[in-house]
Design an enzyme around this catalytic site. Structure first.
Site, mmCIF file in Angstrom:
data_model
loop_
_atom_site.group_PDB
_atom_site.id
_atom_site.type_symbol
_atom_site.label_atom_id
_atom_site.label_comp_id
_atom_site.label_asym_id
_atom_site.label_seq_id
_atom_site.Cartn_x
_atom_site.Cartn_y
_atom_site.Cartn_z
ATOM 1 N N GLN A 195 0.806 -1.217 0.000
ATOM 2 C CA GLN A 195 0.000 0.000 0.000
ATOM 3 C C GLN A 195 0.851 1.285 0.000
ATOM 4 O O GLN A 195 2.024 1.289 0.358
ATOM 5 C CB GLN A 195 -0.921 0.012 1.212
ATOM 6 C CG GLN A 195 -2.095 -0.929 1.097
ATOM 7 C CD GLN A 195 -1.724 -2.367 1.384
ATOM 8 O OE1 GLN A 195 -1.160 -2.690 2.409
ATOM 9 N NE2 GLN A 195 -2.033 -3.239 0.441
ATOM 10 N N TRP A 468 -5.073 3.423 7.600
ATOM 11 C CA TRP A 468 -4.467 2.243 8.233
ATOM 12 C C TRP A 468 -4.374 2.427 9.739
ATOM 13 O O TRP A 468 -3.665 3.322 10.207
ATOM 14 C CB TRP A 468 -3.078 2.034 7.639
ATOM 15 C CG TRP A 468 -2.313 0.840 8.122
ATOM 16 C CD1 TRP A 468 -2.676 -0.472 8.028
ATOM 17 C CD2 TRP A 468 -1.011 0.845 8.733
ATOM 18 N NE1 TRP A 468 -1.688 -1.274 8.540
ATOM 19 C CE2 TRP A 468 -0.649 -0.499 8.975
ATOM 20 C CE3 TRP A 468 -0.114 1.861 9.079
ATOM 21 C CZ2 TRP A 468 0.570 -0.855 9.562
ATOM 22 C CZ3 TRP A 468 1.100 1.508 9.655
ATOM 23 C CH2 TRP A 468 1.429 0.167 9.892
ATOM 24 N N ARG A 469 -5.119 1.650 10.462
ATOM 25 C CA ARG A 469 -4.862 1.508 11.900
ATOM 26 C C ARG A 469 -3.756 0.466 12.021
ATOM 27 O O ARG A 469 -3.935 -0.694 11.665
ATOM 28 C CB ARG A 469 -6.126 1.076 12.637
ATOM 29 C CG ARG A 469 -5.877 0.820 14.118
ATOM 30 C CD ARG A 469 -7.117 0.364 14.873
ATOM 31 N NE ARG A 469 -6.721 -0.137 16.167
ATOM 32 C CZ ARG A 469 -6.546 -1.429 16.466
ATOM 33 N NH1 ARG A 469 -6.769 -2.353 15.541
ATOM 34 N NH2 ARG A 469 -6.150 -1.787 17.667
ATOM 35 N N ALA A 470 -2.618 0.876 12.541
ATOM 36 C CA ALA A 470 -1.410 0.063 12.469
ATOM 37 C C ALA A 470 -1.586 -1.274 13.180
ATOM 38 O O ALA A 470 -2.161 -1.356 14.268
ATOM 39 C CB ALA A 470 -0.227 0.827 13.069
ATOM 40 N N ASP A 471 -1.081 -2.318 12.537
ATOM 41 C CA ASP A 471 -1.048 -3.645 13.139
ATOM 42 C C ASP A 471 0.353 -4.009 13.635
ATOM 43 O O ASP A 471 0.552 -5.073 14.212
ATOM 44 C CB ASP A 471 -1.510 -4.692 12.124
ATOM 45 C CG ASP A 471 -0.616 -4.740 10.902
ATOM 46 O OD1 ASP A 471 0.259 -5.604 10.843
ATOM 47 O OD2 ASP A 471 -0.787 -3.885 10.006
ATOM 48 N N HIS A 503 -7.905 -2.550 9.411
ATOM 49 C CA HIS A 503 -7.629 -2.831 10.831
ATOM 50 C C HIS A 503 -8.381 -1.950 11.820
ATOM 51 O O HIS A 503 -8.048 -1.970 13.017
ATOM 52 C CB HIS A 503 -6.129 -2.747 11.125
ATOM 53 C CG HIS A 503 -5.288 -3.633 10.272
ATOM 54 N ND1 HIS A 503 -5.504 -4.985 10.165
ATOM 55 C CD2 HIS A 503 -4.230 -3.352 9.468
ATOM 56 C CE1 HIS A 503 -4.611 -5.510 9.329
ATOM 57 N NE2 HIS A 503 -3.840 -4.538 8.888
ATOM 58 N N GLU A 524 -8.275 -5.366 5.333
ATOM 59 C CA GLU A 524 -8.154 -6.390 6.352
ATOM 60 C C GLU A 524 -8.868 -5.903 7.602
ATOM 61 O O GLU A 524 -8.673 -4.765 8.029
ATOM 62 C CB GLU A 524 -6.684 -6.661 6.694
ATOM 63 C CG GLU A 524 -5.959 -7.452 5.639
ATOM 64 C CD GLU A 524 -4.532 -7.754 6.031
ATOM 65 O OE1 GLU A 524 -4.105 -7.311 7.119
ATOM 66 O OE2 GLU A 524 -3.837 -8.412 5.261
ATOM 67 N N TYR A 527 -6.576 -7.473 13.379
ATOM 68 C CA TYR A 527 -5.956 -8.697 13.868
ATOM 69 C C TYR A 527 -6.222 -8.929 15.351
ATOM 70 O O TYR A 527 -6.158 -10.050 15.824
ATOM 71 C CB TYR A 527 -4.432 -8.615 13.712
ATOM 72 C CG TYR A 527 -3.880 -8.577 12.324
ATOM 73 C CD1 TYR A 527 -4.687 -8.765 11.211
ATOM 74 C CD2 TYR A 527 -2.516 -8.366 12.126
ATOM 75 C CE1 TYR A 527 -4.158 -8.724 9.936
ATOM 76 C CE2 TYR A 527 -1.977 -8.330 10.863
ATOM 77 C CZ TYR A 527 -2.794 -8.506 9.763
ATOM 78 O OH TYR A 527 -2.253 -8.472 8.511
#
Length: 794
Positions: A195, A468-471, A503, A524, A527
């Protein structure tokens, strides 16, 4: 990103400045070019993080500068923009045999590194060589054993406005390996990314591969307004979006490869085993603004929006867009404050935001129509006081491009707001456009933001968004980097081209506006829910990734991929499920095409693809399920109203109500000078009550706005006169309601069709109503539809 292991990458806070040991081209304040003594990029007009190459640079010095900047850590705070002035760089002597090549431009492209040409056309800057992206190498002896992380974290890098004659060689440590990753076939360049790594206005005189040499995993990217003469090999790319480009041939792909307005695209072939969706023309698009040299003068070209297009278009004449002089811009450099930037905006300036990290204690306020805010080199905005980073007013035609927004450690309700709540100013021919806008919640630190991007303005265009919510990274955890939603769309007629949202802890996307359209969606779900109980939408298991609001009547989404990886490192091996990856209202006018759900790894999975349709994507890992089309013919709880405003004589107005699968002709509308008038009747509603208690009941109804593909008018213009068509059961007709053209809100608010008092006799009644529709005389020609919802209470 499609990620199958966890990693932690501490942020690098040091500063690296690229110093050139040769002469560069710099711009004097008068707009003329002068020759500088051996100097650093700091001496240029654009600040310390911009380097401009011209033909006085040696190939070795160019390669050294590019390669030095390519080594930033994943969450570094350094940013780099490299420009090539018009000219030819490197030798093409090794084109047919890269192993023998000398004197080529050859470098890897790293995090927060953008490389662009300064020509009006990509063909004005010719590079003999390659600027390439290689996967992460984990297994030295046998790279085939390590397909991950590969290119799953190759984010935040870009190239644009360049022509490549591809000649690629491995570099550094890779060149000493027995099996180097950086070798390609003759005439081929590698760009193995995921991305936030777009290619725009790129011309490749050869082939392009989007995967690693041994097929390492890659999680999707974006190619727009480009030409590739030969083959594009996507191979292990799990998804990819190509828009308004020209390609020779396309080869490969895993789950969701989408093409919109692409000459040479493969035909649609979706569902086991196909993975390709092709839309012949892009309904609306606007290419990104870009900096270029017009003789000795720097300008910013701002392309116009275009409808129903295909193929690449590199025109820069007046019909294609507008060239703005650099004097129209405030050139922001790292350290600039929100107050300084807002003062420039308030004075009528556009913004050119040079590479760096900008800490803002208040939002950038963009309140002037057609303002341009152009970021270079992944310039990053960080709210520091729970504020937004960008707030666009109720204006049209704003262009924001090339910016990254990092949520601060104090919770922000929203990070990027396009129009205030209830915004209604727009121009469909000049839409407010967000291009290459990337938002992160967590990663460099524990960021927090309820909603990353909120779109309230009608006719907005979103072109390549990654929210993006960081994974992985710093401050990552279910209660640490807080984020409910990536994108919330409330405005009507909003189009998203290339939407990556991942996320978030509730719906990744909520779409409440009418006539929305998405072409390509990659997501996604998070997680890290610790339990199923912590991840519930009311009584519904999990949160759908892509959610269309219950009241929406028209929506089209094409090419959607939703993936699950409920990591047992967070949930202790408990199964966690999402009821469906996509959730939409069940009514005509709402359609989903080419949707896929994948259970990547971990526990649980996705029970359905759209609503209750599509097979479950659950264990074993890698299970993918496909749904070609989701749509429904009718809403079982509503009557559909349809009205047509003809293109013929103004006094000719035909409309009909379709309630129970039969068509009722309501006659010809009459031109009453200041409005069109039409009348008719609803399909009767029968109420039968045989209870001995004689409890009171009522039946009411409410109508939505009338919508066409191009316009709408309020449902308040519909009024009625209820009646008891067949008496019985003590039924009494409701009061008449005037059309809002006369007074009041018409049937846009709930109104009683009929009722019976407590103690009424048992029996059956049929209720009807004469309809009175008075449409403003300036209504746009077209066919309109509304929904009349009937509700019975007792």
């Amino acid at each position: 990103m499609t990620h199958r292991t966890r990693a932690h990458h501490p942020p690098a806070r040091g500063r690296t400045r690229i110093v050139a040991g040769t002469t560069i081209a710099a711009l004097a304040l008068t707009g003329t070019v002068f020759a500088a003594a051996p100097a650093s990029a700091e001496d240029s007009l654009f600040g310390p993080n911009v380097t401009i190459f011209d033909e006085t640079w040696s190939v070795d010095d160019i390669n050294a500068a590019l390669q030095a900047a390519s080594t930033e850590e994943e969450f570094s705070l350094d940013r780099h923009q490299f420009f090539f002035a018009p000219g030819t760089y490197g030798s093409d002597a090794g084109y047919d045999n890269p192993a023998t090549a000398t004197g080529i431009i050859n470098s890897e492209l790293g995090y927060y590194q953008a490389v662009a040409g300064l020509g009006a056309s990509p063909e004005d800057v010719r590079i003999n060589g390659a600027i390439h992206v290689e996967p992460v190498r984990q297994c030295e002896a046998n790279p085939w054993d390590c397909q991950q992380p590969g290119s799953l974290t190759r984010f935040w890098r870009s190239m644009s406005n360049l022509t490549f004659k591809p000649i690629q060689q491995p570099l550094g440590v890779d060149a000493t390996r027995p099996f180097p990753s950086g070798i390609t076939n003759p005439h081929q360049m590698r760009f193995a990314v995921s991305q936030a790594a777009p290619l725009r206005r790129i011309n490749i005189e050869g082939d392009l591969t989007l995967m690693g040499r041994v097929g390492e995993y890659a999680s999707g990217g974006y190619l727009a307004n480009s030409n590739v003469d030969g083959e594009i090999l996507s191979g292990s790319q799990q998804q990819w979006f190509t828009r308004n480009s020209t390609v020779g041939t396309w080869n490969g792909g895993v789950w969701n490869m989408v093409f919109s307005g692409v000459d040479g695209a493969p035909a649609t072939d979706f569902g086991n085993p196909g993975n390709k969706t092709t839309i012949d023309q892009t309904p609306i698009n606007r290419e990104s603004p870009f900096l270029y040299l017009d003789g000795d003068d720097y300008k910013v070209f701002v392309p116009k929006a275009k409808a129903n297009t295909s193929g690449h278009d590199w025109s820069t004449d007046a019909s294609a867009g507008q060239s703005l002089p650099l004097d129209d811009f405030f050139i922001a450099k790292e350290g600039a404050t929100a107050a300084q930037l807002n003062a420039a905006l308030a004075s009528g300036k556009n913004l050119l935001v040079t590479p760096g990290v900008y800490y803002l204690d208040s939002a950038l306020k963009i309140d002037r129509a057609d303002t341009v805010v152009l970021g270079l080199g992944y310039a990053s905005l960080v709210p520091t006081a729970g504020n937004a980073a960008i707030e666009i007013g109720d204006v049209a035609g704003v262009k924001v491009a090339g910016l990254t927004v990092d949520a601060g450690e104090t919770l922000s309700p929203v990070l990027v707001q396009v129009g205030p709540a209830g915004a209604d100013v727009s121009d469909p021919t000049d839409p407010t456009t967000l291009t290459d806008v990337f938002v992160r919640v967590g990663g460099p630190w524990a960021g927090k933001a309820t909603t990353s991007i909120e779109v309230n303005s009608p006719d907005t265009l979103l072109d390549h968004i990654w929210a993006w919510r960081a994974d992985h990274g710093q401050g990552v955890g279910w209660t640490s980097n807080i984020g409910d939603h990536g994108v919330v769309v409330n405005g009507d007629n909003v189009t998203a081209l290339g939407l990556f949202v991942e996320h978030y802890q509730k719906n990744q996307v909520i779409w409440n506006g009418e006539r929305g359209r998405t072409i390509f969606y990659q997501s996604e779900i998070p997680y890290d829910p610790p339990t199923q109980g912590a991840y519930m939408d009311g009584a519904r298991a999990g949160w759908a990734s892509y959610r269309v609001g219950d009241n929406v009547r028209q929506h089209l989404a094409q090419g959607l991929g939703v993936y699950s990886f409920f990591d047992n490192q967070y949930n202790n091996g408990q199964n966690i499920y999402v009821e469906s990856g996509v959730q939409v209202p069940q009514r005509p006018g709402v359609r989903v095409e080419s949707a896929v759900s994948v259970m990547l790894n971990g526990t649980g999975g996705i029970n359905h693809i759209v609503n209750d349709q599509g097979e479950a994507a659950v264990a074993p890992s890698g299970t993918a399920k496909f749904l070609k089309v989701y749509e429904t013919e009718s809403d079982p709880n509503a009557q559909n109203l349809q009205v047509t405003v003809p293109t013929g004589d103004i006094g000719e107005f035909l409309w009909s109500i379709d309630g129970t699968n039969d068509l009722v002709d309501l006659g010809v509308a009459v031109d009453n000078g200041d409005h069109f008038a039409a009348s008719g009747a609803i399909n009767p509603v029968r109420v039968t009550d045989t209870r001995s208690s004689g409890a009171a009941w009522s039946v009411s109804a409410q109508v939505t706005d009338f919508d066409s593909p191009v316009s709408s008018f309020s449902g308040k213009y519909l009024g009625w006169a209820p009646s008891v068509v067949e008496a019985g059961g003590g039924a009494v007709a409701g009061d008449a309601v005037d059309s809002g053209f006369v007074s009041g809100d018409g049937l846009s608010v709930s109104s009683t069709l009929g009722h019976a008092p407590s103690g009424h006799e048992r029996g059956s009644a049929k209720l009807g109503a004469a309809l009175d529709l008075r449409i403003p005389i300036d209504a746009t020609d077209g066919t309109y539809r509304a929904t009349l919802t009937i509700t019975a209470l007792s």
